[in-house]
Write a protein that holds these residues in place. Structure first.
Motif, PDB file in Angstrom:
ATOM      1  N   ILE A 122       0.877  -1.255  -0.088  1.00 24.95           N
ATOM      2  CA  ILE A 122      -0.011   0.044  -0.033  1.00 24.95           C
ATOM      3  C   ILE A 122       0.959   1.325   0.242  1.00 24.95           C
ATOM      4  O   ILE A 122       0.693   2.208  -0.747  1.00 24.95           O
ATOM      5  CB  ILE A 122      -0.843   0.008   1.160  1.00 24.95           C
ATOM      6  CG1 ILE A 122      -1.564  -1.328   1.088  1.00 24.95           C
ATOM      7  CG2 ILE A 122      -1.640   1.374   1.324  1.00 24.95           C
ATOM      8  CD1 ILE A 122      -2.646  -1.496   0.144  1.00 24.95           C
ATOM      9  N   LYS A 126       1.005   4.042  -2.956  1.00 29.55           N
ATOM     10  CA  LYS A 126       0.692   5.461  -2.737  1.00 29.55           C
ATOM     11  C   LYS A 126       1.830   6.112  -3.070  1.00 29.55           C
ATOM     12  O   LYS A 126       1.511   7.317  -3.267  1.00 29.55           O
ATOM     13  CB  LYS A 126       0.181   5.558  -1.303  1.00 29.55           C
ATOM     14  CG  LYS A 126      -1.355   4.964  -0.947  1.00 29.55           C
ATOM     15  CD  LYS A 126      -1.612   5.384   0.303  1.00 29.55           C
ATOM     16  CE  LYS A 126      -3.238   4.932   0.683  1.00 29.55           C
ATOM     17  NZ  LYS A 126      -3.675   5.272   2.054  1.00 29.55           N
ATOM     18  N   SER A 162      -6.121  13.013  -3.007  1.00 32.07           N
ATOM     19  CA  SER A 162      -7.403  12.476  -2.099  1.00 32.07           C
ATOM     20  C   SER A 162      -7.381  11.035  -2.045  1.00 32.07           C
ATOM     21  O   SER A 162      -7.367  10.161  -0.875  1.00 32.07           O
ATOM     22  CB  SER A 162      -8.572  12.592  -2.713  1.00 32.07           C
ATOM     23  OG  SER A 162      -9.059  13.838  -2.638  1.00 32.07           O
ATOM     24  N   ALA A 163      -6.780  10.247  -3.087  1.00 31.42           N
ATOM     25  CA  ALA A 163      -6.463   8.897  -3.023  1.00 31.42           C
ATOM     26  C   ALA A 163      -5.256   8.256  -2.211  1.00 31.42           C
ATOM     27  O   ALA A 163      -5.484   7.325  -1.263  1.00 31.42           O
ATOM     28  CB  ALA A 163      -6.170   8.152  -4.435  1.00 31.42           C
ATOM     29  N   GLU A 166      -6.636   8.021   1.462  1.00 27.83           N
ATOM     30  CA  GLU A 166      -7.767   7.143   1.611  1.00 27.83           C
ATOM     31  C   GLU A 166      -7.345   5.809   2.208  1.00 27.83           C
ATOM     32  O   GLU A 166      -6.164   5.277   1.901  1.00 27.83           O
ATOM     33  CB  GLU A 166      -8.562   6.727   0.253  1.00 27.83           C
ATOM     34  CG  GLU A 166      -9.341   8.059  -0.186  1.00 27.83           C
ATOM     35  CD  GLU A 166     -10.657   8.071   0.657  1.00 27.83           C
ATOM     36  OE1 GLU A 166     -10.881   7.592   1.411  1.00 27.83           O
ATOM     37  OE2 GLU A 166     -11.269   9.378   0.364  1.00 27.83           O
ATOM     38  N   ASP A 167      -7.943   4.975   2.994  1.00 25.51           N
ATOM     39  CA  ASP A 167      -7.798   3.616   3.241  1.00 25.51           C
ATOM     40  C   ASP A 167      -8.050   2.655   2.262  1.00 25.51           C
ATOM     41  O   ASP A 167      -9.044   1.790   2.435  1.00 25.51           O
ATOM     42  CB  ASP A 167      -8.573   3.357   4.627  1.00 25.51           C
ATOM     43  CG  ASP A 167      -8.015   1.927   5.327  1.00 25.51           C
ATOM     44  OD1 ASP A 167      -6.721   1.699   4.820  1.00 25.51           O
ATOM     45  OD2 ASP A 167      -8.698   1.493   6.175  1.00 25.51           O
ATOM     46  N   TRP A 168      -7.603   2.518   1.128  1.00 21.41           N
ATOM     47  CA  TRP A 168      -7.733   1.704  -0.127  1.00 21.41           C
ATOM     48  C   TRP A 168      -6.778   0.578  -0.149  1.00 21.41           C
ATOM     49  O   TRP A 168      -5.719   0.738   0.356  1.00 21.41           O
ATOM     50  CB  TRP A 168      -7.848   2.553  -1.328  1.00 21.41           C
ATOM     51  CG  TRP A 168      -8.769   3.442  -1.402  1.00 21.41           C
ATOM     52  CD1 TRP A 168     -10.140   3.676  -0.590  1.00 21.41           C
ATOM     53  CD2 TRP A 168      -9.151   4.416  -2.423  1.00 21.41           C
ATOM     54  NE1 TRP A 168     -10.732   4.413  -1.059  1.00 21.41           N
ATOM     55  CE2 TRP A 168     -10.214   5.068  -2.145  1.00 21.41           C
ATOM     56  CE3 TRP A 168      -8.367   4.728  -3.565  1.00 21.41           C
ATOM     57  CZ2 TRP A 168     -10.965   6.240  -3.066  1.00 21.41           C
ATOM     58  CZ3 TRP A 168      -8.733   5.880  -4.442  1.00 21.41           C
ATOM     59  CH2 TRP A 168     -10.026   6.461  -4.109  1.00 21.41           C
ATOM     60  N   GLY A 169      -7.152  -0.479  -0.681  1.00 18.67           N
ATOM     61  CA  GLY A 169      -6.437  -1.560  -0.823  1.00 18.67           C
ATOM     62  C   GLY A 169      -5.511  -1.508  -2.127  1.00 18.67           C
ATOM     63  O   GLY A 169      -6.075  -0.428  -3.091  1.00 18.67           O
ATOM     64  N   GLU A 171      -6.282  -2.990  -5.065  1.00 16.77           N
ATOM     65  CA  GLU A 171      -7.300  -2.882  -6.308  1.00 16.77           C
ATOM     66  C   GLU A 171      -7.756  -1.635  -6.570  1.00 16.77           C
ATOM     67  O   GLU A 171      -8.117  -1.277  -7.740  1.00 16.77           O
ATOM     68  CB  GLU A 171      -8.279  -4.231  -6.068  1.00 16.77           C
ATOM     69  CG  GLU A 171      -9.358  -3.633  -5.017  1.00 16.77           C
ATOM     70  CD  GLU A 171      -8.993  -3.760  -3.465  1.00 16.77           C
ATOM     71  OE1 GLU A 171      -9.544  -3.370  -2.640  1.00 16.77           O
ATOM     72  OE2 GLU A 171      -7.795  -4.399  -3.526  1.00 16.77           O
ATOM     73  N   LYS A 172      -7.866  -0.900  -5.663  1.00 17.76           N
ATOM     74  CA  LYS A 172      -8.325   0.445  -5.797  1.00 17.76           C
ATOM     75  C   LYS A 172      -7.469   1.565  -6.303  1.00 17.76           C
ATOM     76  O   LYS A 172      -7.451   2.580  -6.816  1.00 17.76           O
ATOM     77  CB  LYS A 172      -9.169   0.980  -4.882  1.00 17.76           C
ATOM     78  CG  LYS A 172     -10.611   0.372  -4.422  1.00 17.76           C
ATOM     79  CD  LYS A 172     -11.466   0.955  -3.450  1.00 17.76           C
ATOM     80  CE  LYS A 172     -12.081   2.224  -4.115  1.00 17.76           C
ATOM     81  NZ  LYS A 172     -12.911   2.958  -3.138  1.00 17.76           N
ATOM     82  N   LEU A 173      -6.051   1.311  -5.625  1.00 13.21           N
ATOM     83  CA  LEU A 173      -4.997   2.068  -5.581  1.00 13.21           C
ATOM     84  C   LEU A 173      -4.313   1.960  -7.083  1.00 13.21           C
ATOM     85  O   LEU A 173      -3.749   2.628  -7.768  1.00 13.21           O
ATOM     86  CB  LEU A 173      -3.921   1.827  -4.662  1.00 13.21           C
ATOM     87  CG  LEU A 173      -4.427   2.405  -3.402  1.00 13.21           C
ATOM     88  CD1 LEU A 173      -3.315   1.889  -2.341  1.00 13.21           C
ATOM     89  CD2 LEU A 173      -4.505   3.876  -3.238  1.00 13.21           C
TER      90      LEU A 173
END
Length: 529
Positions: A122, A126, A162-163, A166-169, A171-173
């Motif tokens: 992650i 990021k 913004s991304a 975010e607390d994204w995994g 697959e979204k990043l």
């Protein structure tokens, strides 16, 4: 208060893992690194505040300047970074309709330690987004200085930051990572348009490395507008202007080369400046990144402008009055006689200006040479230079390229070999300098045109990309190449510390990224694949 640094955004980061001491390899102090993290967190807050709203033009400028300020070798000055931070908080306050800035909505704040301490994959994704946005901001900033902006480019800085918050995994990043590359292509096209419409399309130009007697100024960086203003203010004063580093390609622009006192190029890549500037009888103006902490032997001759800043160094503000630089040039007087300098390999001149218009004008010659077998392969050997010993790879690689191949190059990595005379092929020099790092756009345009001419995909061309990276503009260019689906890219001299094993595995499997090994082994693999 003791500040703990963590920074791994550049290629020379300590131990190829991260700078964690009181001073980074680039010379940035830990308190400055912490302050830049705070500025980045504030920018993420500005991005969050923009949701559902329309940021103003002043917010866009604060976004670009803030991101550009955090690029490696740009700003080492606590005072100016704090001013940037205050500006971002003011813009955030305006967006949320409060005079209390981030304090009005704690949810807007982002602590960068959350990023640095995240799970490694992650953190890696990021970081690719953040560092890519920093590089792209530099390009958007240069275009903005010439009056060129793009709403889609501006909007994506908010989306991308913004991304990061975010607390994204994964697959979204991952799609956001590739979108950085997509939008950066648009941003590089914007800057290309800004430069060529303002100063004319570059034409092949041979640039001497000799410095003539008399007063002179060395200008470094990337900002062509600053060079134009300096040329205007020194016109007729008997002061010659010499470019340095990434400013070399400016000699190819018709409206810049029209000034007879734009004489030549002094020095090589940015990391040699502490040696090359030590005793020259002239001032040096830094317009963008590439600034190293000036040594006492020449600190009084260094000037900065735009977002570049260093404590105790004279800064030229928005009024762009270069009188202090001019006065210093006249005071120092330059050399009493002409001085001969050479490139790293002993050459006395270098050639630049092979941007997309110049190369595509002779596309038929290139295509015929490929079809007849006279030109068997094209290598794009370009990117950022640095001080690691492994960078001699690029010199040796170019020296060993066969006589029936051509080498396109761009950015400051070319100083490793751009003074070599490798002869010609089809009437063209075997080494063709396409320009600054942003002129990767030219290379992409040429590759697309060749693919169309041969009725094939870009990956089917006899073309191999051999890239060197150092800072964040190289990151956004790499992401653009991945967005375009380009495969079999060779990357060195080391892999980025912020690319985790998991993300590297993804890149190798999907894009066939190759870490560079030796020139001999890599050349054999490229020519036989």
């Amino acid at each position: 208060m003791e500040h703990k640094m963590f920074c791994f955004q550049c290629e020379q980061t300590a131990g190829c893992a991260g700078c964690t001491g009181q001073t980074g390899v680039c010379g940035k102090r830990s308190d400055i690194a912490t302050l830049q993290d705070e500025l980045t967190g504030a920018l993420i807050g500005l991005a969050r505040a923009s949701r559902g709203k329309q940021p103003t033009d002043s917010a866009h400028r604060a976004m670009l300047e803030g991101l550009f300020t955090t690029v490696t070798n740009v700003n080492f000055n606590e005072e100016t970074i704090r001013k940037q931070l205050e500006n971002v908080i003011e813009e955030t306050s305006a967006l949320i309709g409060s005079s209390a800035g981030h304090e009005a909505n704690p949810a807007l704040r982002y602590n960068m330690q959350e990023l640095w301490n995240a799970q490694e994959d992650i953190r890696s994704l990021k970081s690719l987004i953040l560092f890519g946005l920093r590089g792209m901001a530099a390009y958007a900033y240069h275009a903005r200085m010439l009056g060129y902006t793009d709403d889609a480019v501006n909007a994506f800085f908010y989306e991308g930051l913004s991304a990061v918050g975010e607390d994204w995994g994964m697959e979204k990043l991952l799609p956001v990572v590739l979108k950085v590359g997509e939008v950066n292509l648009r941003c590089m096209a914007l800057l290309d348009k800004a430069n060529t419409e303002t100063y004319g399309a570059p034409v092949p130009t041979t640039v001497p490395l000799r410095v003539e007697k008399g007063p002179f100024i060395v200008i470094s960086g990337h900002d062509l507008k600053d060079l134009k203003l300096l040329l205007e203010q020194t016109d007729g004063m008997g002061i010659n202007i010499y470019t340095n580093g990434e400013m070399l390609p400016s000699h190819a622009y018709p409206k810049l080369k029209a000034y007879p006192h734009l004489k030549g190029n002094f020095g090589t890549a940015w990391h040699n400046q502490q040696k090359e500037f030590a005793d020259i009888p002239a001032p040096i103006l830094f317009t963008t990144n590439c600034l190293m902490p000036p040594k006492a032997s020449y600190a009084d001759r260094v000037f900065t402008t735009e977002v570049v800043s260093y404590p105790g160094i004279t800064h030229i503000g928005e009024e762009k009055d270069f009188t202090p630089v001019i006065r210093k040039a006249l005071e120092l007087g330059g050399y009493s006689e002409d001085r001969e300098f050479t490139g790293i390999n002993g050459g006395k001149a270098v050639t630049t200006g092979f941007a997309h218009d110049a190369v595509l004008a002779v596309a038929d010659t290139v295509i015929d040479a490929v079809k007849t077998g006279a030109l068997k392969h094209i290598f794009l050997v370009g990117g950022c230079d640095g001080a690691r010993s492994g960078r001699s790879y690029y010199t040796e690689f170019v020296k060993q390229t066969p006589a029936d191949t051509a080498v396109l190059t761009l950015a400051c990595g070319k100083y490793r070999f751009n003074d070599l005379d490798l002869g010609t092929i089809g009437g063209l020099p075997r080494i063709m300098d396409m320009g600054q790092c942003s002129d990767a756009y030219s290379a992409i345009q040429v590759a697309a045109a060749l693919a169309e001419a041969f009725g094939c995909g870009i990956n089917d061309l006899p073309l191999t990309l051999v890239l060197s990276w150092y800072e964040q503009k190289a990151v956004c260019i790499l992401l653009t190449l991945l967005h375009l689906g380009m495969k079999n890219i060779y990357l060195g001299p080391t892999l980025p510390a912020f690319v985790s094993p998991g993300v590297l595995d993804f890149l190798v499997k999907n894009y066939h990224i190759h870490p560079t090994t030796t020139p001999e082994a890599d050349l054999a693999q490229m020519l036989n694949s």
